[in-house]
Each structure stands twice: as structure tokens, then as C-alpha cells.
Design a protein around this motif. Sequence first.
Motif, PDB file in Angstrom:
ATOM      1  N   ASP A  35       0.812  -1.224   0.000  1.00  0.00           N
ATOM      2  CA  ASP A  35       0.000   0.000   0.000  1.00  0.00           C
ATOM      3  C   ASP A  35       0.842   1.269   0.000  1.00  0.00           C
ATOM      4  O   ASP A  35       0.355   2.350   0.309  1.00  0.00           O
ATOM      5  CB  ASP A  35      -0.938   0.003   1.207  1.00  0.00           C
ATOM      6  CG  ASP A  35      -0.182  -0.024   2.534  1.00  0.00           C
ATOM      7  OD1 ASP A  35       1.075  -0.109   2.520  1.00  0.00           O
ATOM      8  OD2 ASP A  35      -0.837   0.015   3.590  1.00  0.00           O
ATOM      9  N   SER A  37       3.131   2.070   2.033  1.00  0.00           N
ATOM     10  CA  SER A  37       3.527   2.493   3.372  1.00  0.00           C
ATOM     11  C   SER A  37       4.993   2.131   3.593  1.00  0.00           C
ATOM     12  O   SER A  37       5.659   1.587   2.708  1.00  0.00           O
ATOM     13  CB  SER A  37       2.656   1.794   4.423  1.00  0.00           C
ATOM     14  OG  SER A  37       2.931   0.390   4.431  1.00  0.00           O
ATOM     15  N   ASP A  40       5.891  -1.422   2.770  1.00  0.00           N
ATOM     16  CA  ASP A  40       5.727  -1.900   1.397  1.00  0.00           C
ATOM     17  C   ASP A  40       7.103  -2.101   0.756  1.00  0.00           C
ATOM     18  O   ASP A  40       7.712  -1.154   0.255  1.00  0.00           O
ATOM     19  CB  ASP A  40       4.898  -0.892   0.597  1.00  0.00           C
ATOM     20  CG  ASP A  40       4.601  -1.363  -0.825  1.00  0.00           C
ATOM     21  OD1 ASP A  40       5.046  -2.474  -1.179  1.00  0.00           O
ATOM     22  OD2 ASP A  40       3.930  -0.620  -1.571  1.00  0.00           O
ATOM     23  N   ASN A  75      -1.658  -6.408   4.218  1.00  0.00           N
ATOM     24  CA  ASN A  75      -2.789  -5.570   3.832  1.00  0.00           C
ATOM     25  C   ASN A  75      -4.055  -6.419   3.747  1.00  0.00           C
ATOM     26  O   ASN A  75      -4.032  -7.519   3.201  1.00  0.00           O
ATOM     27  CB  ASN A  75      -2.516  -4.918   2.470  1.00  0.00           C
ATOM     28  CG  ASN A  75      -1.208  -4.159   2.456  1.00  0.00           C
ATOM     29  OD1 ASN A  75      -1.114  -3.052   2.975  1.00  0.00           O
ATOM     30  ND2 ASN A  75      -0.169  -4.755   1.870  1.00  0.00           N
ATOM     31  N   ASN A  77      -6.913  -5.722   2.162  1.00  0.00           N
ATOM     32  CA  ASN A  77      -7.736  -5.643   0.964  1.00  0.00           C
ATOM     33  C   ASN A  77      -6.912  -5.208  -0.240  1.00  0.00           C
ATOM     34  O   ASN A  77      -5.873  -4.556  -0.110  1.00  0.00           O
ATOM     35  CB  ASN A  77      -8.923  -4.691   1.174  1.00  0.00           C
ATOM     36  CG  ASN A  77      -8.476  -3.262   1.454  1.00  0.00           C
ATOM     37  OD1 ASN A  77      -8.081  -2.531   0.556  1.00  0.00           O
ATOM     38  ND2 ASN A  77      -8.539  -2.861   2.732  1.00  0.00           N
ATOM     39  N   GLU A  79      -7.949  -3.156  -2.622  1.00  0.00           N
ATOM     40  CA  GLU A  79      -8.237  -1.791  -3.041  1.00  0.00           C
ATOM     41  C   GLU A  79      -7.125  -0.812  -2.661  1.00  0.00           C
ATOM     42  O   GLU A  79      -6.761   0.061  -3.464  1.00  0.00           O
ATOM     43  CB  GLU A  79      -9.572  -1.340  -2.435  1.00  0.00           C
ATOM     44  CG  GLU A  79     -10.801  -1.980  -3.064  1.00  0.00           C
ATOM     45  CD  GLU A  79     -10.979  -3.452  -2.690  1.00  0.00           C
ATOM     46  OE1 GLU A  79     -11.691  -4.171  -3.423  1.00  0.00           O
ATOM     47  OE2 GLU A  79     -10.399  -3.873  -1.661  1.00  0.00           O
ATOM     48  N   SER A  80      -6.565  -0.941  -1.461  1.00  0.00           N
ATOM     49  CA  SER A  80      -5.495  -0.030  -1.036  1.00  0.00           C
ATOM     50  C   SER A  80      -4.217  -0.269  -1.839  1.00  0.00           C
ATOM     51  O   SER A  80      -3.458   0.663  -2.115  1.00  0.00           O
ATOM     52  CB  SER A  80      -5.223  -0.197   0.464  1.00  0.00           C
ATOM     53  OG  SER A  80      -4.775  -1.517   0.755  1.00  0.00           O
ATOM     54  N   ALA A  83      -4.757   1.260  -5.358  1.00  0.00           N
ATOM     55  CA  ALA A  83      -4.645   2.719  -5.321  1.00  0.00           C
ATOM     56  C   ALA A  83      -3.182   3.163  -5.272  1.00  0.00           C
ATOM     57  O   ALA A  83      -2.818   4.202  -5.848  1.00  0.00           O
ATOM     58  CB  ALA A  83      -5.401   3.264  -4.109  1.00  0.00           C
ATOM     59  N   ALA A  84      -2.343   2.376  -4.607  1.00  0.00           N
ATOM     60  CA  ALA A  84      -0.927   2.739  -4.471  1.00  0.00           C
ATOM     61  C   ALA A  84      -0.137   2.494  -5.748  1.00  0.00           C
ATOM     62  O   ALA A  84       0.847   3.184  -6.022  1.00  0.00           O
ATOM     63  CB  ALA A  84      -0.309   1.961  -3.309  1.00  0.00           C
TER      64      ALA A  84
END
Length: 305
Positions: A35, A37, A40, A75, A77, A79-80, A83-84
Motif C-alpha cells: 500500500d 507504506s 511496502d 494488507n 484488501n 483496493e489499497s 490505489a498505491a
Amino acid sequence: MSSQTRLTRAYKQALKIPFDHNSKIVLFSDCHRGDNSFADDFANNRNIYFHALKQYYKEGFTYCELGDGDELWENSNFESIFAAHKNVYMIMKAFHEDNRLHLIWGNHDMVYRKEKYVQKHLSTYFDPKTGTEKPLFTDLKYHEGIVLKHAETAQELFLTHGHQADWWNYIFWKWSRFMVRALWKPLQVLGIADPTSPAKNYKSLIKVERRIKKWIIANDNLITVVGHTHRPRFPNPDEISFFNDGSCVHPRSITGIEIENNAISLIKWYTATTDDGILKIEREVLEGPRDLSEYQKGSFRSDKL
């Protein structure tokens, strides 16, 4: 169920894909896309990976991802993650629409073995500009294994993630996922690595590799390509036909395997600088190319065990 039985089941149930001397195939695994972060690991190499995929797409390669593409332990899900790294998924979408994308699930994205989960989370994405759902990976299916079979010679290459030989990360993956989310992800931000991962635990890595090699020997030295341990492996023709494409979370580089002109190569993409200080992404052949015909079934030296 033993590791040998799990590998055999993955082989027997594998998706069969024909190829020939004109085929161009690239294998990556263990991207661990997250994500963006601090936890990651993929984020450091995403530009290298994105550039490599764009080049392979332009050159007409088929992309096979051998598991742990998405980091769904840290993570909760997709979706995050999308998005990343939306640009990455857009190029993967292009591969998919050209029928040149084949995905295998690993222990970190084992939820993808359920078709309903994949359909629910990966079929579409939300576009905030239009406020609507748009197609992403329509009718996408994940597999536990893939068998590349040569249309003329009938030679086979078995592709799988390799965690079948790691009982903890196959049978108890949900417990491992809980530990990663609850404990190791926060510690990773502080620079402490998960010691249960075979990529970080050398003794575990060796055990996993030995179990896979044992299976390869029992199956007449069938060419087998895995990921999971993150350690690139490229045998000589007189050795056990055990290949590993490495990972996309090496420091400052990604490794993979290419098949082109009926030859196999271990490659690396990395960031380099020119003499005048310009950053660029380069490709390097680490091993090979070796013609696949050099790898004969049942042919290896016993002292190479």
C-alpha cells in the motif's frame, strides 16, 4: 498431506499452456505489492518493475507471475494496493486483455485460489474521476500451477510458487497472516524482519529447496520454476532442473526468468547511473541463455544433489 503430494497435485491440476520456438515468456514472482507504506517492500522497486513490464508488453512477451504478487498478509484488501500502484495494474490489465497474463497464487495471496474472491475484488475498480466502476481483470483466474508444454518437442516446464514445500506457509498460512498483520508489519516499519519467512531464514530456505528438488528427481528431473524463497537459482544441464526466478523486492533490483527462442535466461533489471549522473533502468543477463533442449529428463549427476 506431504509436500510431495501437494506438489504433485499442483502439477496434475495445472493450467496447460502451449509454447514453441517463437514464444516469448517472462516469469516474475514475489512482487509483494503493498500500500506504499513504510512496510511496502515493493515500493522501492516499483519504477523498475513498471518499466520492465512496459518493455515486455511492447516486445510481445507473455507474463506469468508465480505467486505472492499482491501482499495480502500485511494488507487486508486489494483496493489499497491498487490505489498505491495503479499504473502497474494498468499495464497488467493490458497483458490480460491480450490474453498474455497468467497468474499463480502463493502463500501471501492465497485468498486468490477462490474464484469468487477474485471476481469480487479484481474484476472492477472504482474511478473517482467518473464516480463509476470500470473493468479491471474481467474473467481472471488464478492457478496453483502452470505447465508450459512445447508444441513440437512436448517438453514441459512446471511453474508454481513453491510454498507447497513449506508446510507452515501452506497449511497454517492463516495463522502466519495473523502474525504478520498483528506483529511483524509494525516491527518491519522499525526495520525488524519476519524471521519465519524462508527469504529471511536460511535454514528454512534450504529445507524448502531440498523438498522441491526431491520432487523434481521423483518426476524424472522435470524442469521446475518456483519463487517463494526469493533466492534466484539457475542450474547447469547436468544438475537437478530446479529454477527460481528470485523476487521483485531485492535491494534496488528485480530478478526474473525469460524464455525466448527456446532458450531460458535469468535476468535482472536495476537502476544505474550514466557518467553525467542521469539515472536509468537497465537489464542484465545473469545466467544463460541456455537452450531448453539441453535439459533432458532424467539427466543429472548424483553428486549435484
